[in-house]
Design a protein around this motif. Structure first.
Motif, short mmCIF file in Angstrom:
data_model
loop_
_atom_site.label_atom_id
_atom_site.label_comp_id
_atom_site.label_asym_id
_atom_site.label_seq_id
_atom_site.Cartn_x
_atom_site.Cartn_y
_atom_site.Cartn_z
N GLU A 218 50.37 50.57 44.33
CA GLU A 218 48.98 50.99 44.42
C GLU A 218 48.29 50.45 45.68
O GLU A 218 47.58 51.18 46.35
N PHE A 219 48.49 49.17 45.94
CA PHE A 219 47.87 48.60 47.13
C PHE A 219 48.64 47.35 47.56
O PHE A 219 49.43 46.79 46.81
N GLN A 220 48.38 46.94 48.79
CA GLN A 220 49.00 45.76 49.36
C GLN A 220 47.91 44.89 49.96
O GLN A 220 46.93 45.40 50.50
N PHE A 221 48.05 43.57 49.84
CA PHE A 221 46.99 42.70 50.35
C PHE A 221 47.59 41.42 50.91
O PHE A 221 48.75 41.08 50.67
N LEU A 222 46.74 40.70 51.66
CA LEU A 222 47.13 39.43 52.26
C LEU A 222 46.22 38.32 51.73
O LEU A 222 45.00 38.43 51.80
N SER A 223 46.83 37.27 51.20
CA SER A 223 46.09 36.14 50.64
C SER A 223 46.48 34.87 51.39
O SER A 223 47.52 34.29 51.13
N PRO A 224 45.66 34.44 52.36
CA PRO A 224 46.02 33.25 53.15
C PRO A 224 46.21 31.99 52.31
O PRO A 224 47.11 31.21 52.57
N PHE A 225 45.35 31.77 51.30
CA PHE A 225 45.49 30.57 50.48
C PHE A 225 46.84 30.56 49.77
O PHE A 225 47.49 29.52 49.65
#
Length: 386
Positions: A218-225
């Motif tokens: 569905e979607f892709q994301f970036l989580s720095p923490f």
């Protein structure tokens, strides 16, 4: 080991560690007409299209304005090209770059800040402390840029160079960035930043995740923490995604000074050791966590129900009697049930894990947290107990 997250106090199962907003994100092509591009919420048949393209949809005028100001004003002229020809990883690379640029207003300011992040090696080799209450979007930028020191193999970047060169051409020639990127060092910065972000996004250990629904992305994301966490096939922390927010909560008691761990693959209870090894090796990762070294058993719910050591039979049965009622519980009842499971883990986890009943309680905690985070009125209760 690289970077890691350690706790300065004892934690109980179900404790909220922090809430981070996704640094950057992209909606898969199949879902772009059913999710708001700005807030990520599902919204069928009521989305507002961008006036200038056919690929960006928003749930309100406010989201249209916010999304346009943050990133869509730059990508709009090339967004059809992005969805038609680029894998989601490279679309996320572009969004990451645009969000970084937007944070600093100008390419020059962005360039200066990013150079300082690499020079100072922020969050790199040195131990640092921070309260998640003070965590800001700019911290995410520092985390991303400092990853350069963690991955220094130049050959790892080589496969991406042709595509990055093409993306740079389109961004500088076809979008508003051509008015901002004049000096050669800034043009080179665009290339280097996209190479770095692409490398990070390709590696799930750096907080890049693809979310599936019924086996469809569905979607892709970036989580720095999330990029700070190391891996274990027996994780003690899990993340939950609500809109653009990523919630990090504990799954079991964690003593002061111990490391907080996420998993880069299905955990030991779900996937046997030999399958986990193959999965991780395909991503150039060798796991030496306790679950692999001691070959913890996979989870079997029937064994868990029938295996009842006398030392905790009464407490286990009290929890088991309500296991099938979670979906019908009110938020208050679910929270009380979570506390009951948390007390069980605090009392028995370090003595009996990985006994099947203890694994079962951990999985119940995951299910209860999912229910609570899905209820708007209970999010504040969880936050108050942060």
């Amino acid at each position: 080991m690289g970077r890691g997250v350690f706790t300065k106090r004892d934690l109980q199962a179900g404790d909220l560690i922090g809430i981070e907003e996704m640094f950057s994100w992209t909606i898969m092509d199949e879902c772009k007409y059913s999710r708001c591009l700005n807030c990520m919420k599902e919204n069928y048949l009521m989305l507002i299209p961008c006036p200038n393209c056919t690929c960006a949809m928003f749930c309100s005028k406010k989201c249209l304005e916010d999304g346009t100001n943050k990133f869509h004003q730059y990508e709009c002229p090339i967004i059809n090209f992005m969805y038609d020809y680029l894998p989601s990883n490279f679309i996320l690379t572009i969004r990451t770059l645009l969000n970084v640029i937007n944070e600093f207003s100008t390419i020059k300011n962005c360039y200066t800040s990013c150079v300082e992040s690499v020079t100072k090696n922020i969050y790199g080799d040195e131990t640092s402390e921070f309260d998640f209450k003070d965590y800001k979007y700019s911290n995410g930028i520092n985390l991303i840029n400092s990853i350069y020191y963690d991955k220094s193999d130049a050959m790892a970047f080589f496969p991406y160079i042709p595509i990055i060169a093409l993306l740079k051409y389109f961004l500088i020639r076809k979008t508003k960035l051509k008015e901002m990127v004049i000096e050669k060092e800034h043009q080179d910065f665009i290339s280097e930043a996209m190479l770095l972000y692409t490398r990070i996004i390709q590696d799930s250990s750096y907080g890049s995740k693809i979310i599936f629904s019924e086996d469809s992305p569905e979607f892709q994301f970036l989580s720095p923490f999330e990029s700070l966490f190391n891996h274990s096939c027996n994780p003690n922390v899990e993340h939950w995604i609500i809109g653009k927010k990523v919630y990090f909560l504990t799954l079991k008691p964690i003593k002061k000074g111990l490391q907080l761990l996420l998993n880069y693959c299905p955990d030991f209870g779900t996937l046997p050791k030999e399958h986990r090894i193959l999965f991780l090796e395909s991503r150039n990762f060798v796991c030496r966590c306790e679950a692999c070294l001691k070959d913890y058993p996979t989870f079997n719910i029937e064994k868990a129900k029938n295996h009842k050591p006398k030392l905790y039979t009464r407490d286990f049965n009290a929890i088991l009697s309500n296991m099938g009622k979670i979906n019908d519980m009110t938020p208050k009842q679910a929270y009380t049930y979570l506390k009951q499971c948390s007390k069980f883990m605090e009392k028995y986890y370090y003595k009996f894990f990985p006994d099947q009943p203890v694994i079962l309680i951990e999985r119940l905690i995951t299910k209860i947290i999912s229910k609570l985070l899905g209820d708007e009125s209970m999010k504040n209760v969880i936050k108050k107990n942060k």
